[in-house]
Write a protein that holds these residues in place. Structure first.
Motif, PDB file in Angstrom:
ATOM      1  N   LEU A 261       0.860  -1.197   0.000  1.00 37.28           N
ATOM      2  CA  LEU A 261       0.000   0.000   0.000  1.00 37.28           C
ATOM      3  C   LEU A 261       0.892   1.241   0.000  1.00 37.28           C
ATOM      4  N   PRO A 262       1.507   1.563  -1.126  1.00 40.60           N
ATOM      5  CA  PRO A 262       2.501   2.645  -1.166  1.00 40.60           C
ATOM      6  C   PRO A 262       1.954   4.015  -0.802  1.00 40.60           C
ATOM      7  N   ILE A 263       0.703   4.307  -1.125  1.00 39.71           N
ATOM      8  CA  ILE A 263       0.143   5.619  -0.777  1.00 39.71           C
ATOM      9  C   ILE A 263       0.065   5.764   0.737  1.00 39.71           C
ATOM     10  N   GLN A 264      -0.383   4.708   1.402  1.00 37.87           N
ATOM     11  CA  GLN A 264      -0.503   4.755   2.857  1.00 37.87           C
ATOM     12  C   GLN A 264       0.877   4.795   3.521  1.00 37.87           C
ATOM     13  N   ALA A 265       1.863   4.136   2.912  1.00 43.60           N
ATOM     14  CA  ALA A 265       3.230   4.205   3.433  1.00 43.60           C
ATOM     15  C   ALA A 265       3.765   5.634   3.337  1.00 43.60           C
ATOM     16  N   VAL A 316      -7.574  13.000   2.358  1.00 46.99           N
ATOM     17  CA  VAL A 316      -6.186  13.479   2.315  1.00 46.99           C
ATOM     18  C   VAL A 316      -5.989  14.405   1.122  1.00 46.99           C
ATOM     19  N   GLU A 317      -6.544  14.015  -0.019  1.00 45.16           N
ATOM     20  CA  GLU A 317      -6.361  14.798  -1.232  1.00 45.16           C
ATOM     21  C   GLU A 317      -7.340  15.958  -1.340  1.00 45.16           C
ATOM     22  N   ASN A 318      -8.461  15.855  -0.616  1.00 41.62           N
ATOM     23  CA  ASN A 318      -9.482  16.913  -0.664  1.00 41.62           C
ATOM     24  C   ASN A 318     -10.062  17.104   0.738  1.00 41.62           C
ATOM     25  N   PRO A 319      -9.341  17.770   1.635  1.00 41.37           N
ATOM     26  CA  PRO A 319      -9.829  17.965   3.010  1.00 41.37           C
ATOM     27  C   PRO A 319     -11.225  18.575   3.024  1.00 41.37           C
ATOM     28  N   GLN A 320     -12.035  18.128   3.977  1.00 39.51           N
ATOM     29  CA  GLN A 320     -13.434  18.545   4.036  1.00 39.51           C
ATOM     30  C   GLN A 320     -13.776  19.159   5.386  1.00 39.51           C
ATOM     31  N   ASP A 321     -14.809  19.984   5.366  1.00 47.29           N
ATOM     32  CA  ASP A 321     -15.390  20.538   6.581  1.00 47.29           C
ATOM     33  C   ASP A 321     -15.810  19.381   7.488  1.00 47.29           C
ATOM     34  N   ALA A 322     -15.515  19.479   8.791  1.00 51.00           N
ATOM     35  CA  ALA A 322     -15.851  18.413   9.736  1.00 51.00           C
ATOM     36  C   ALA A 322     -17.336  18.073   9.699  1.00 51.00           C
ATOM     37  N   LEU A 323     -18.180  19.067   9.543  1.00 46.86           N
ATOM     38  CA  LEU A 323     -19.618  18.848   9.503  1.00 46.86           C
ATOM     39  C   LEU A 323     -20.001  17.967   8.313  1.00 46.86           C
ATOM     40  N   VAL A 324     -19.313  18.153   7.195  1.00 40.45           N
ATOM     41  CA  VAL A 324     -19.574  17.341   6.004  1.00 40.45           C
ATOM     42  C   VAL A 324     -19.119  15.896   6.219  1.00 40.45           C
ATOM     43  N   THR A 389      -6.639   0.537  -8.106  1.00 41.80           N
ATOM     44  CA  THR A 389      -6.855  -0.399  -9.214  1.00 41.80           C
ATOM     45  C   THR A 389      -6.098  -0.017 -10.476  1.00 41.80           C
ATOM     46  N   SER A 390      -5.591   1.206 -10.545  1.00 38.27           N
ATOM     47  CA  SER A 390      -4.920   1.703 -11.747  1.00 38.27           C
ATOM     48  C   SER A 390      -3.531   2.220 -11.397  1.00 38.27           C
ATOM     49  N   ILE A 391      -2.517   1.774 -12.115  1.00 30.39           N
ATOM     50  CA  ILE A 391      -1.156   2.211 -11.851  1.00 30.39           C
ATOM     51  C   ILE A 391      -0.983   3.704 -12.120  1.00 30.39           C
ATOM     52  N   ASP A 392      -1.667   4.233 -13.149  1.00 32.61           N
ATOM     53  CA  ASP A 392      -1.563   5.662 -13.453  1.00 32.61           C
ATOM     54  C   ASP A 392      -2.148   6.508 -12.321  1.00 32.61           C
ATOM     55  N   ALA A 393      -3.312   6.088 -11.816  1.00 34.18           N
ATOM     56  CA  ALA A 393      -3.937   6.825 -10.715  1.00 34.18           C
ATOM     57  C   ALA A 393      -3.106   6.700  -9.442  1.00 34.18           C
ATOM     58  N   LEU A 394      -2.490   5.534  -9.237  1.00 34.46           N
ATOM     59  CA  LEU A 394      -1.618   5.333  -8.090  1.00 34.46           C
ATOM     60  C   LEU A 394      -0.440   6.295  -8.131  1.00 34.46           C
ATOM     61  N   GLN A 395       0.220   6.367  -9.268  1.00 27.55           N
ATOM     62  CA  GLN A 395       1.370   7.258  -9.406  1.00 27.55           C
ATOM     63  C   GLN A 395       0.970   8.712  -9.226  1.00 27.55           C
ATOM     64  N   GLN A 396      -0.209   9.073  -9.699  1.00 22.16           N
ATOM     65  CA  GLN A 396      -0.682  10.455  -9.557  1.00 22.16           C
ATOM     66  C   GLN A 396      -0.889  10.802  -8.085  1.00 22.16           C
ATOM     67  N   SER A 397      -1.478   9.877  -7.319  1.00 21.69           N
ATOM     68  CA  SER A 397      -1.696  10.129  -5.900  1.00 21.69           C
ATOM     69  C   SER A 397      -0.388  10.197  -5.130  1.00 21.69           C
ATOM     70  N   GLY A 403       9.979  11.841  -2.488  1.00 19.23           N
ATOM     71  CA  GLY A 403      10.601  10.529  -2.440  1.00 19.23           C
ATOM     72  C   GLY A 403      10.263   9.709  -3.666  1.00 19.23           C
ATOM     73  N   PRO A 404      10.813   8.474  -3.762  1.00 23.14           N
ATOM     74  CA  PRO A 404      10.616   7.615  -4.928  1.00 23.14           C
ATOM     75  C   PRO A 404       9.172   7.166  -5.057  1.00 23.14           C
ATOM     76  N   LEU A 405       8.747   6.973  -6.300  1.00 27.81           N
ATOM     77  CA  LEU A 405       7.392   6.516  -6.542  1.00 27.81           C
ATOM     78  C   LEU A 405       7.294   5.012  -6.359  1.00 27.81           C
ATOM     79  N   SER A 406       6.085   4.501  -6.477  1.00 27.25           N
ATOM     80  CA  SER A 406       5.816   3.089  -6.230  1.00 27.25           C
ATOM     81  C   SER A 406       6.527   2.177  -7.222  1.00 27.25           C
ATOM     82  N   SER A 407       6.718   0.936  -6.795  1.00 26.69           N
ATOM     83  CA  SER A 407       7.305  -0.073  -7.675  1.00 26.69           C
ATOM     84  C   SER A 407       6.337  -0.477  -8.784  1.00 26.69           C
TER      85      SER A 407
END
Length: 430
Positions: A261-265, A316-324, A389-397, A403-407
């Motif tokens: 889970l490289p994004i979580q790491a 993480v990518e789109n922080p939201q109002d706590a109420l939302v 599910t997608s390597i392109d979306a993974l790399q974008q996130s 640091g280095p990107l995912s394997s």
């Protein structure tokens, strides 16, 4: 509330996810249903690597194992085989769990009967496996796996005797996990043992021996040689059986989270640089809450942990109002917009605040605007599934972190991602 693996997956995952958000074998070739291949507090030995003269026996009553801890379906299998004159014992991980006073996820039986002899004794019995002689016996609505080869630690509950040939009980007393043969050699021969060892330690609260820990660090990258379905199975065992938080901690500690889970790491590493303790991160809190619902014998469908990861990534990518955020969570729990909005307004200040995921709440927002933003959050969660599910979306996130990107390993199947999207579409008012 515990979720059985036989529960309807969308309904059970939705209920579990709602609670989570609102609440503060060695035999892989033939089976993917259990933690098979685990032997006491040690990882599996090579065949013929033990000396029978050194075997120890322990009275199970002296270590607090009760006959009632064994399922009735397992007793049926043991009794039938023994009445027919065969030796039959409990074996492997279930023995270890009973010694630790844990509830086994399932029970495995070992016998000197042949596959044909086993099959003859039971009306509903299927021979499975290419490498190991295994029968799956269907009895009383359960499946008991019966192995026709003696190769583990084993336990005869009819005479209260545990046979220990590798010193596993001694290891359990000091809560240590080790390999029978030298750790580097063991993991080099079968790198899947690294992941099995991690999930045993995570679920049972054990610690690795120094040699075993060093071997894991040295050989962690070798798990990339495993196929994606095997890695996905191991990840599911870690995240869906009540020990997700401790599993994530161990994976991160041994640099295996970077692979699985490289994004979580990257997220945890970023939080660490910002001096945010792992225990106070939103990611760890989510899985801590999920673990309260689950157990080894009451796992959740895999779409639960994927939905949690997607939900967290969206914030993480789109922080939201706590109420939302709390309105979104409450909709899952109550199922109606009106009740969810009322709950959120009354309780938003009592909930923990997380950075960067959740912004301070705004009391001036109208119900209409909150509903609009809550619906938008649901859309963001759906989109976040693509990063798994997608390597392109993974790399974008991953691009937002230094640091280095995912394997490049993507472990979540498109079908799994589709199921999470279906789950989200089933939620009312979103």
């Amino acid at each position: 509330m515990a979720i059985s693996r036989r529960s309807y997956p969308f309904r059970s995952a939705s209920s579990s996810l709602a609670y989570t958000l609102v609440s503060d074998r060695q035999r892989w070739n033939h089976s993917s249903t259990g933690e098979n291949g685990d032997t006491g507090s040690v990882l599996p030995p090579e065949e013929g690597s033990y000396d029978q003269s050194s075997w120890k026996t322990v009275d199970s009553r002296a270590v607090g194992i009760r006959r009632s801890s064994i399922s009735s379906s397992t007793w049926t299998v043991l009794n039938i085989l023994q009445r027919k004159g065969f030796d039959a014992y409990l074996v492997g991980g279930c023995v270890r769990d009973l010694l630790l006073k844990k509830t086994p996820k399932d029970f495995d039986v070992i016998t000197n009967a042949t596959l044909k002899q086993i099959k003859k004794q039971f009306r509903h019995c299927i021979i499975v496996g290419r490498r190991f002689p295994i029968c799956q016996v269907h009895v009383q609505g359960s499946i008991v796996e019966v192995c026709a080869t003696f190769s583990n630690l084993f336990f005869d509950p009819t005479c209260y005797t545990i046979y220990d040939y590798v010193g596993g009980i001694s290891d359990l007393r000091i809560l240590k996990l080790r390999t029978v043969i030298p750790a580097h050699l063991s993991f080099d021969k079968d790198c899947a043992r690294i992941l099995r060892g991690l999930r045993i330690v995570a679920r049972l609260g054990l610690q690795f021996s120094k040699e075993t820990a060093a071997a894991i660090r040295d050989l962690s990258s070798s798990i990339l040689t495993l196929n994606e379905s095997r890695l996905r199975m191991e990840l599911n065992f870690m995240l869906a059986y009540g020990a997700a938080e401790s599993s994530i901690r161990l994976l991160h500690k041994f640099k295996l989270l970077d692979i699985l889970l490289p994004i979580q790491a990257a997220y945890l590493a970023d939080q660490s640089r910002k001096q945010v303790a792992q225990g106070s991160t939103m990611l760890m809190k989510l899985f801590s809450n999920a673990d309260k619902l689950l157990a080894a014998d009451h796992p959740a469908d895999s779409i639960l942990w994927l939905a949690l990861l997607a939900f967290h990534l969206a914030l993480v990518e789109n922080p939201q109002d706590a109420l939302v955020v709390w309105t979104f969570s409450a909709i899952l729990h109550d199922g109606t917009w009106k009740k969810a909005a009322e709950y959120a307004r009354k309780n938003v200040k009592a909930h923990a605040q997380f950075v960067p995921e959740i912004r301070s709440s705004s009391d001036t927002k109208s119900d209409e605007l909150i509903l609009e933003e809550t619906s938008h959050l649901a859309s963001l969660v759906k989109s976040s599934v693509n990063a798994f599910t997608s390597i392109d979306a993974l790399q974008q996130s991953l691009g937002r972190y230094q640091g280095p990107l995912s394997s490049g390993v993507v472990l979540v199947s498109e079908r799994m991602g589709s199921n999470v999207s279906k789950l989200l579409r089933s939620w009312k008012a979103i």
